[in-house]
Structures are given as C-alpha cells and as structure tokens.
Design a protein around this motif. Structure first.
Motif, PDB file in Angstrom:
ATOM      1  N   TRP A 183      13.899   6.819  -4.106  1.00  0.00           N
ATOM      2  CA  TRP A 183      12.721   5.940  -4.088  1.00  0.00           C
ATOM      3  C   TRP A 183      13.181   4.539  -3.716  1.00  0.00           C
ATOM      4  CZ3 TRP A 183       7.580   6.213  -4.149  1.00  0.00           C
ATOM      5  CH2 TRP A 183       6.845   5.068  -4.442  1.00  0.00           C
ATOM      6  N   LEU A 184      12.609   3.980  -2.663  1.00  0.00           N
ATOM      7  CA  LEU A 184      12.931   2.626  -2.236  1.00  0.00           C
ATOM      8  C   LEU A 184      11.665   1.798  -2.381  1.00  0.00           C
ATOM      9  CD1 LEU A 184      14.975   0.689  -1.054  1.00  0.00           C
ATOM     10  CD2 LEU A 184      14.360   1.497   1.234  1.00  0.00           C
ATOM     11  N   GLY A 185      11.624   0.983  -3.441  1.00  0.00           N
ATOM     12  CA  GLY A 185      10.397   0.268  -3.756  1.00  0.00           C
ATOM     13  C   GLY A 185      10.591  -1.215  -3.979  1.00  0.00           C
ATOM     14  N   SER A 186       9.474  -1.899  -4.042  1.00  0.00           N
ATOM     15  CA  SER A 186       9.462  -3.344  -4.280  1.00  0.00           C
ATOM     16  C   SER A 186       9.860  -3.650  -5.719  1.00  0.00           C
ATOM     17  CB  SER A 186       8.064  -3.890  -3.996  1.00  0.00           C
ATOM     18  OG  SER A 186       7.941  -5.214  -4.483  1.00  0.00           O
ATOM     19  N   HIS A 187      10.416  -4.821  -5.924  1.00  0.00           N
ATOM     20  CA  HIS A 187      10.780  -5.267  -7.266  1.00  0.00           C
ATOM     21  C   HIS A 187       9.730  -6.217  -7.855  1.00  0.00           C
ATOM     22  CE1 HIS A 187      11.604  -8.806  -4.983  1.00  0.00           C
ATOM     23  NE2 HIS A 187      12.197  -9.453  -5.969  1.00  0.00           N
ATOM     24  N   LEU A 188       8.622  -6.418  -7.146  1.00  0.00           N
ATOM     25  CA  LEU A 188       7.621  -7.391  -7.580  1.00  0.00           C
ATOM     26  C   LEU A 188       6.820  -6.880  -8.773  1.00  0.00           C
ATOM     27  CD1 LEU A 188       6.339  -8.487  -4.058  1.00  0.00           C
ATOM     28  CD2 LEU A 188       7.944  -9.701  -5.557  1.00  0.00           C
ATOM     29  N   ASP A 189       6.338  -7.833  -9.585  1.00  0.00           N
ATOM     30  CA  ASP A 189       5.554  -7.501 -10.777  1.00  0.00           C
ATOM     31  C   ASP A 189       4.074  -7.428 -10.406  1.00  0.00           C
ATOM     32  OD1 ASP A 189       4.675  -7.036 -13.339  1.00  0.00           O
ATOM     33  OD2 ASP A 189       4.670  -9.166 -13.903  1.00  0.00           O
ATOM     34  N   GLN A 190       3.706  -6.360  -9.737  1.00  0.00           N
ATOM     35  CA  GLN A 190       2.318  -6.132  -9.371  1.00  0.00           C
ATOM     36  C   GLN A 190       1.924  -4.734  -9.816  1.00  0.00           C
ATOM     37  OE1 GLN A 190       2.802  -7.074  -5.170  1.00  0.00           O
ATOM     38  NE2 GLN A 190       1.631  -8.954  -5.443  1.00  0.00           N
ATOM     39  N   ALA A 243       9.628   5.414   0.776  1.00  0.00           N
ATOM     40  CA  ALA A 243       9.520   3.948   0.743  1.00  0.00           C
ATOM     41  C   ALA A 243       8.104   3.551   0.353  1.00  0.00           C
ATOM     42  CB  ALA A 243       9.868   3.363   2.111  1.00  0.00           C
ATOM     43  N   ASP A 244       7.976   2.565  -0.536  1.00  0.00           N
ATOM     44  CA  ASP A 244       6.649   2.243  -1.059  1.00  0.00           C
ATOM     45  C   ASP A 244       5.894   1.189  -0.256  1.00  0.00           C
ATOM     46  OD1 ASP A 244       7.642  -0.249  -1.811  1.00  0.00           O
ATOM     47  OD2 ASP A 244       6.925  -0.125  -3.880  1.00  0.00           O
ATOM     48  N   SER A 245       6.410   0.815   0.924  1.00  0.00           N
ATOM     49  CA  SER A 245       5.679  -0.127   1.775  1.00  0.00           C
ATOM     50  C   SER A 245       6.110   0.058   3.223  1.00  0.00           C
ATOM     51  CB  SER A 245       5.936  -1.577   1.348  1.00  0.00           C
ATOM     52  OG  SER A 245       7.277  -1.956   1.600  1.00  0.00           O
ATOM     53  N   GLU A 250      10.072   0.701   7.477  1.00  0.00           N
ATOM     54  CA  GLU A 250      10.578   0.487   8.833  1.00  0.00           C
ATOM     55  C   GLU A 250      12.062   0.106   8.790  1.00  0.00           C
ATOM     56  OE1 GLU A 250       9.285  -1.542  13.019  1.00  0.00           O
ATOM     57  OE2 GLU A 250       8.993  -2.741  11.211  1.00  0.00           O
ATOM     58  N   GLY A 251      12.443  -0.722   7.810  1.00  0.00           N
ATOM     59  CA  GLY A 251      13.860  -1.056   7.668  1.00  0.00           C
ATOM     60  C   GLY A 251      14.693   0.188   7.434  1.00  0.00           C
ATOM     61  N   ALA A 252      14.166   1.104   6.591  1.00  0.00           N
ATOM     62  CA  ALA A 252      14.875   2.353   6.335  1.00  0.00           C
ATOM     63  C   ALA A 252      14.982   3.197   7.605  1.00  0.00           C
ATOM     64  CB  ALA A 252      14.151   3.138   5.242  1.00  0.00           C
ATOM     65  N   ALA A 253      13.885   3.244   8.374  1.00  0.00           N
ATOM     66  CA  ALA A 253      13.883   4.040   9.609  1.00  0.00           C
ATOM     67  C   ALA A 253      14.888   3.505  10.619  1.00  0.00           C
ATOM     68  CB  ALA A 253      12.482   4.056  10.206  1.00  0.00           C
ATOM     69  N   LEU A 270      12.128  11.176   5.668  1.00  0.00           N
ATOM     70  CA  LEU A 270      11.620   9.842   5.330  1.00  0.00           C
ATOM     71  C   LEU A 270      10.103   9.889   5.246  1.00  0.00           C
ATOM     72  CD1 LEU A 270      11.972   6.744   4.950  1.00  0.00           C
ATOM     73  CD2 LEU A 270      11.861   6.539   7.455  1.00  0.00           C
ATOM     74  N   MET A 271       9.567   9.313   4.151  1.00  0.00           N
ATOM     75  CA  MET A 271       8.117   9.191   3.995  1.00  0.00           C
ATOM     76  C   MET A 271       7.795   7.759   3.588  1.00  0.00           C
ATOM     77  SD  MET A 271       5.420  11.522   1.823  1.00  0.00           S
ATOM     78  CE  MET A 271       5.932  12.977   2.713  1.00  0.00           C
ATOM     79  N   ILE A 272       6.771   7.179   4.225  1.00  0.00           N
ATOM     80  CA  ILE A 272       6.466   5.762   4.038  1.00  0.00           C
ATOM     81  C   ILE A 272       5.025   5.584   3.583  1.00  0.00           C
ATOM     82  CG2 ILE A 272       6.388   3.503   5.153  1.00  0.00           C
ATOM     83  CD1 ILE A 272       8.319   4.582   7.255  1.00  0.00           C
ATOM     84  N   TYR A 273       4.838   4.807   2.534  1.00  0.00           N
ATOM     85  CA  TYR A 273       3.489   4.455   2.107  1.00  0.00           C
ATOM     86  C   TYR A 273       2.783   3.695   3.227  1.00  0.00           C
ATOM     87  CZ  TYR A 273       1.447   5.355  -2.465  1.00  0.00           C
ATOM     88  OH  TYR A 273       0.781   5.931  -3.520  1.00  0.00           O
ATOM     89  N   ASN A 274       1.629   4.186   3.640  1.00  0.00           N
ATOM     90  CA  ASN A 274       0.803   3.606   4.706  1.00  0.00           C
ATOM     91  C   ASN A 274       1.435   3.728   6.092  1.00  0.00           C
ATOM     92  OD1 ASN A 274      -1.298   2.766   2.937  1.00  0.00           O
ATOM     93  ND2 ASN A 274      -0.026   1.029   2.336  1.00  0.00           N
TER      94      ASN A 274
END
Length: 328
Positions: A183-190, A243-245, A250-253, A270-274
C-alpha cells in the motif's frame, strides 16, 4: 427597471410587489402570478445586494478548503469546482472560493461568517476531527461536508466508500494468488486518507496476510517514484502495489517502467485510486479504483448544496458513492 414601475403598471403598492418577488406568503397567489409575469415581461432582475440586506440571505455559496496541502496540484479538483460553478451559475448562484488554514485560527472562515457573504458552505478536504465543521455546527450555519467527520449531531455530507475500494483491490489480487500486496498512501491527516488505509489493512488482516508493506509518504509523483524504487529493493519486494492517489500512482508507474516491471512477464501489478492523470506520460494501461467522473461528482455536490440552501433537512443530504475496479 424598478419595483416602482411594476407597481405603477399593476396599480399595486411597491411593498406588495417586493414581497411577492421575494417569496413572502402573505401575497395572494393570483396577485403573485400577475406580478411575476409583469416582472418577466419588463425584464426585471432583482438587485442581489439589496435583497441580501433585506432578507439576510445571499445568492452565494462558499467553497472552503485548506490552503495546504494545495488541492489545485492536479486537474481533478479543478474539474469538480468547474462542474459545481456551472450548475450554480445556471441557478444564478455565485460560488466564492476561500482558502483556510488551522494555523491562522481559521481567520478566513471567521471573516466569511461575520460578513454574511454566503448563505451556505461546501467544506472540502475534511479531517476525522474537523474543527471547521464543529464550529459551523455550533453556529447552526448550513454546510455540506465533502467527506465524513466525527461530529455529535447529524450534518450534510457527500463522500465515497473509501473502505470498499482497497478491499476490492486486495480481493482481486488475492484471487490471482498474490499475497505480498503493498500500500502506497498519503501521510496527510484527512478523513479519506485514513479510511482508504484502514480498508487496505482490514482486507489484508481478513486474508491472514502481513501488512508490513503499508507505506505512507508525501502525496506527490516524486515520492511515489522514490518509494516504489525502495519497495522493489527489499529482500522480498511486493507482488502488487496499490496507490491511493493519481500522483503517487504515476510516480510508481514511472519507477516500474524504468525497472522493466510495469509490463511483461516480470511485471508487478499496479492499481491506482482514480487511475493515472489525464496527462500522464505512462502509455501502458493500468488498473484503477474508479469512483466517478469528476464533472459528475461536481454536479452531485452542487445539487446537494442547492437543496441545503433551500432548507432541506440534513438527514436527506447524505450520499455515499460506491467504487468499482477497472482492469486493463
């Protein structure tokens, strides 16, 4: 063209004309229709400033978002705003966009509430514990939250089922016999960030797999690239990556393509959110967790905001959209 002209033509008082055009219910329906027809014939358009001073309501809606992280770093948020603005313009409602940050004690929000520029707010990028929403609820000010938050009382919200998307992705790869799923995700508090991560973790746990490849980083193309190269350098690299965004994806790809692992017999799934950004440099089809088109989202949000301004109960303004997987 003024109210006095319409009053003179119909032989009515200016007060009656004003109350009929402003929706007061103490004017007979037959009289109201006569006044509205005459106003249309003469091309009368009310002065929005004068009306707001009299009624305490404006024909404007605010869109409040945190200035950091900047939401305009991709086309998706701009597409949503464009669709919202278009629907509102068709109803002769203005959209006022305001950046706000907790670091300055939400001064932009407080200034907007004091000025009464708007009759309602769309609050974007909500947090799990969102002081903006708590303040608006305390003041009984109409708002529509883009994302759910933990509040004591019911409120209007539009959100996606962020838990289901990662679950579908994990189930999809498990069905292919894979178990090293990163899982490659954001670290933001949202709110949506934590909900997606929780969806992944619960799915991995349900299948009895380790979740040691759950990585969080800055949600950018560069960090997606760097993190993916680090993941592939592990003694046991992942067999699949979610990837969660779009930016992280795209960076992963790009990293996978450089290492010859984006396609071919040694590819890493590889699977990408949106999905990939519309202007992506990657021309290889990539799987995605699809939510909806951004214009469709904007139209839905705008319609809900208009219903909120019209006084509909918040219990009828709670929408949860379901995701689906799209594979090449």
């Amino acid at each position: 063209m003024s109210l006095k002209d319409i009053a003179s033509a119909l032989g009515l008082s200016v007060t009656t004309i004003s109350r009929a055009l402003n929706g007061y219910d103490d004017v007979a329906e037959e009289t109201r229709l006569r006044i509205q027809q005459e106003a249309r014939r003469r091309g009368y358009r009310p002065n929005p400033v004068a009306r707001s001073l009299k009624t305490g309501k404006t024909n404007a809606l605010g869109l409040l978002f945190p200035s950091s992280p900047l939401p305009f770093n991709g086309t998706s948020f701009v597409d949503v705003i464009g669709a919202i603005a278009q629907v509102l313009a068709e109803r002769e409602v203005d959209l006022l966009i305001v950046a706000d940050t907790p670091e300055n004690d939400h001064r932009s929000l407080q200034r907007m509430l004091r000025s009464r520029y708007v009759s309602g707010l769309i609050v974007a990028h909500t947090a799990r514990h969102d002081s903006r929403l708590a303040k608006l609820q305390q003041l009984n000010f109409p708002f529509l939250a883009l994302g759910r938050s933990e509040l004591t009382d019911p409120y209007a919200w539009f959100d996606f089922d962020h838990h289901t998307g990662p679950r579908l992705a994990v189930d999809h790869y498990v069905a292919q016999g894979l178990h090293r799923i990163a899982w490659l995700g954001s670290h933001l508090d949202q709110a949506f960030v934590s909900q997606r991560r929780e969806g992944y973790l619960s799915a991995m746990q349900r299948h009895g797999f380790d979740s040691d490849l759950c990585w969080q980083t800055e949600p950018s193309r560069l960090e997606g690239y760097r993190a993916t190269r680090q993941l592939l350098a592990l003694p046991q690299p992942p067999q699949a990556l979610i990837a969660d965004s779009s930016s992280l994806g795209e960076g992963a790809a790009i990293a996978l393509r450089e290492m010859g692992r984006l396609s071919g017999p040694e590819r890493i799934e590889l699977m990408i959110y949106n999905g990939l950004p519309a202007d992506s440099v990657i021309d290889v089809p990539v799987a995605s967790i699809a939510q909806a088109t951004w214009p469709a989202i904007g139209q839905q949000v705008a319609e809900m905001a208009l219903r909120l301004m019209a006084g509909e109960p918040v219990s009828s303004l709670q929408v949860l959209w379901q995701p689906e997987l799209k594979t090449p």
